[in-house]
Design an enzyme around this catalytic site. Structure first.
Site, PDB file in Angstrom:
ATOM      1  N   CYS A   1       0.825  -1.225   0.000  1.00  0.00           N
ATOM      2  CA  CYS A   1       0.000   0.000   0.000  1.00  0.00           C
ATOM      3  C   CYS A   1       0.848   1.258   0.000  1.00  0.00           C
ATOM      4  O   CYS A   1       0.348   2.346  -0.264  1.00  0.00           O
ATOM      5  CB  CYS A   1      -0.944   0.005   1.190  1.00  0.00           C
ATOM      6  SG  CYS A   1      -2.076  -1.386   1.150  1.00  0.00           S
TER       7      CYS A   1
ATOM      8  N   HIS B   1      -9.069   3.730  -1.881  1.00  0.00           N
ATOM      9  CA  HIS B   1      -7.705   3.263  -1.663  1.00  0.00           C
ATOM     10  C   HIS B   1      -7.220   2.435  -2.857  1.00  0.00           C
ATOM     11  O   HIS B   1      -7.029   1.235  -2.742  1.00  0.00           O
ATOM     12  CB  HIS B   1      -7.668   2.447  -0.363  1.00  0.00           C
ATOM     13  CG  HIS B   1      -6.317   1.950   0.043  1.00  0.00           C
ATOM     14  ND1 HIS B   1      -5.132   2.516  -0.409  1.00  0.00           N
ATOM     15  CD2 HIS B   1      -5.952   0.924   0.865  1.00  0.00           C
ATOM     16  CE1 HIS B   1      -4.111   1.846   0.132  1.00  0.00           C
ATOM     17  NE2 HIS B   1      -4.578   0.880   0.888  1.00  0.00           N
TER      18      HIS B   1
END
Ligand SMILES: [Zn+2]
Lengths: 148, 378
Positions: free
Chosen positions: B81, B328
């Protein structure tokens, strides 16, 4: 047809004779005693020792550190279930399903004693070396509420 | 090392773009950032593209194939991420080192509907997900929240309030994937995903792209009178801690990154005007209040109760709506955080503007683990 038992993961050992109990294994650093789940290690990430980490037999009794109750997962995985982190006395923790307890935060206590059990979770048919079909029972370990 | 400035940022609205491809979205964000900087692709001396799911697809080069094959060095990074923020850091190093005067970082991801439940643990061919616990993100961040409950008596309601706050912020961000307010009851009564995180406490999945143009001090005068300085760029990996390999420790590497960032920037948490941090799950945001030193250990529950991290509070967190609302798209996330901080430091935040913003911190964590912190100053 023969049934053969096979551990779901290498950290679980299934003894050859039924009167011996299955157990978990870890790998312990000879320099600093850090203990790891899972083999194939080149060294110790805690102290940077490089070399063999001898196998150690782990206790089948520990304490619950933390958990989550999984209500939504990938397709085919039954929910809800309790995913837990259990601390073992050898100084290593293991991730597992906590079973035989209601999946309810009110019923689950931090630090509660837990004991390991093994259960068949699935089976598969395979041809053995002689070309005969045999049934492989896949055995997994779980922890459940135990005694102090 | 030389000082580095952000001169242009661009971002496409996060959402679902099944008909676009990754390099197209990345190129669109790149063009927006170039336009914002008043620069051309011909000014850019190096391009770094952050993308996770197509890490082998040469997307940096494909972006140049869309907007200008100038033959510059182009490279592709992935770091879970923290992929996008790692691309920013590589672009930063390019300028800070003195090797280039103008670099561009693009973060882009097409998640489709796969989401954070994709994959799942296997062990030597046997699936162990849901049998030997869960290795998927919802359970991992559920457990991380439960650990905070165990240590500090934090409640499920504390975590739910994070979601209420970030959804409230999102209403003012037109680039957020969702712009919907939710009440505490809505959050608490929503479908449970992995205790204590309900549906509204988990970030949505979607597609998106963002880009940033970085320049040296020598170069900025040609382009802007309001450069935003990168006061520091820090990347850490997870140090050994007792349970890290069983239960990923998202705290220690963030604490380490924060300590290093504050020292290097000469800026402390009390000097920050705003923070964009990695709220992939509501539980994560609360832990990071303490990890980033925004409050003392064990005080994060009180911090959300007192509204200190809301827009208008003394240290607003995730005024963009956060990952919980903004979305995201993994590779884009870290660059989008930079976009938000730059927008705020320029005073261009509109209805979500933090009054008089002077310094902002962008934090990203990628499980496995990688943590980046960038501190920017006006
Ligand atoms: Zn060691």
């Amino acid at each position: 047809m023969t049934h053969t038992q096979r551990a779901i993961a290498p950290m679980l050992r299934l003894p050859a004779t039924p009167d011996e109990k299955p157990y978990l294994v870890g790998y312990r650093c000879p320099a600093c005693n850090a203990t790891y789940i899972g083999g194939n290690r080149v060294g110790c990430s805690k102290c940077t020792y490089v070399g063999d980490l001898p196998e150690v037999r782990l206790s089948d009794h520990g304490t619950l550190y933390v958990y989550s109750i999984v209500h939504q997962s990938a397709p085919g995985i039954p929910v809800p279930y309790v995913s837990a982190i259990v601390d073992l006395p050898e100084g290593v923790s293991v991730r597992c399903n906590l079973v035989d307890i209601e999946p309810d935060p009110q019923k689950i206590e931090f630090g509660m004693p837990v004991d390991m059990v093994t259960r068949k979770v699935r089976e598969r048919k395979e041809k053995n070396a002689h070309g005969d079909e045999e049934t492989i029972d896949i055995i997994a370990f779980f922890f459940r509420p135990g005694k102090d | 090392m030389r000082d580095v400035y952000v001169v242009g940022v661009g971002m496409i609205k996060f959402g679902r773009y099944p008909d676009k491809d990754v390099s197209q979205m990345g190129a669109e964000a790149g063009v927006l950032a170039l336009k914002d900087a008043g620069a051309s692709i011909k000014d850019v001396e190096m391009l770094v593209c952050g993308n996770l799911f197509q890490a082998n697809a040469m997307n940096a080069q494909k972006i140049l194939q869309q907007i200008g094959q100038t033959g510059i060095p182009a490279l592709n990074v992935s770091n879970a991420c923290a992929t996008g923020s790692t691309a920013v850091r590589e672009a930063y190093i390019g300028v800070a080192s003195g090797m280039y005067d103008v670099t561009m970082a693009v973060g882009v991801e097409q998640m489709g509907k796969m989401g954070l439940l994709g994959g799942g643990a296997r062990s030597g061919g046997e699936s162990v997900e849901g049998v030997l616990g869960s290795g998927l993100m919802p359970a991992v961040f559920g457990q991380a929240g439960v650990e905070h409950m165990r240590k500090h008596g934090t409640t499920a309601e504390h975590f739910a309030k994070i979601s209420v706050k970030n959804h409230k912020h999102s209403v003012h961000n037109p680039l957020s994937q969702y712009q919907v307010e939710v009440s505490l009851d809505d959050v608490m009564n929503a479908r449970m995903v992995a205790y204590p995180n309900t549906l509204y406490m988990c970030c949505p999945t979607g597609d998106g792209a963002a880009a940033a143009i970085l320049m040296s001090e020598d170069k900025i005068k040609q382009f802007t009178s309001k450069p935003i300085k990168v006061a520091t760029s820090v990347l850490t990996s997870d140090p050994y801690t007792d349970r890290d390999l069983t239960m990923p420790d998202v705290n220690t590497l963030t604490q380490n990154a924060a300590k290093e960032a504050y020292e290097k920037a000469g800026i402390g948490p009390q000097d920050l005007s705003l923070v964009e941090l990695h709220d992939c799950f509501a539980t994560a945001e609360l832990l990071h209040y303490e990890n980033l030193g925004l409050c003392a250990e064990g005080e994060a529950g009180r911090m959300i109760d007192e509204g200190r991290t809301e827009l208008g509070g003394d240290i607003p967190v995730n005024v963009s709506g956060g990952l919980l609302s903004k979305g995201h798209p993994l590779g884009a996330t870290g660059v989008a955080n930079i976009y938000e901080i730059v927008t705020q430091l320029r005073g261009q935040g509109g209805a979500r503007q933090v009054e008089g913003a002077k310094a902002g911190l962008a934090h990203v964590i990628g499980l496995g683990s990688a943590c980046t912190i960038h501190i920017l100053t006006a």
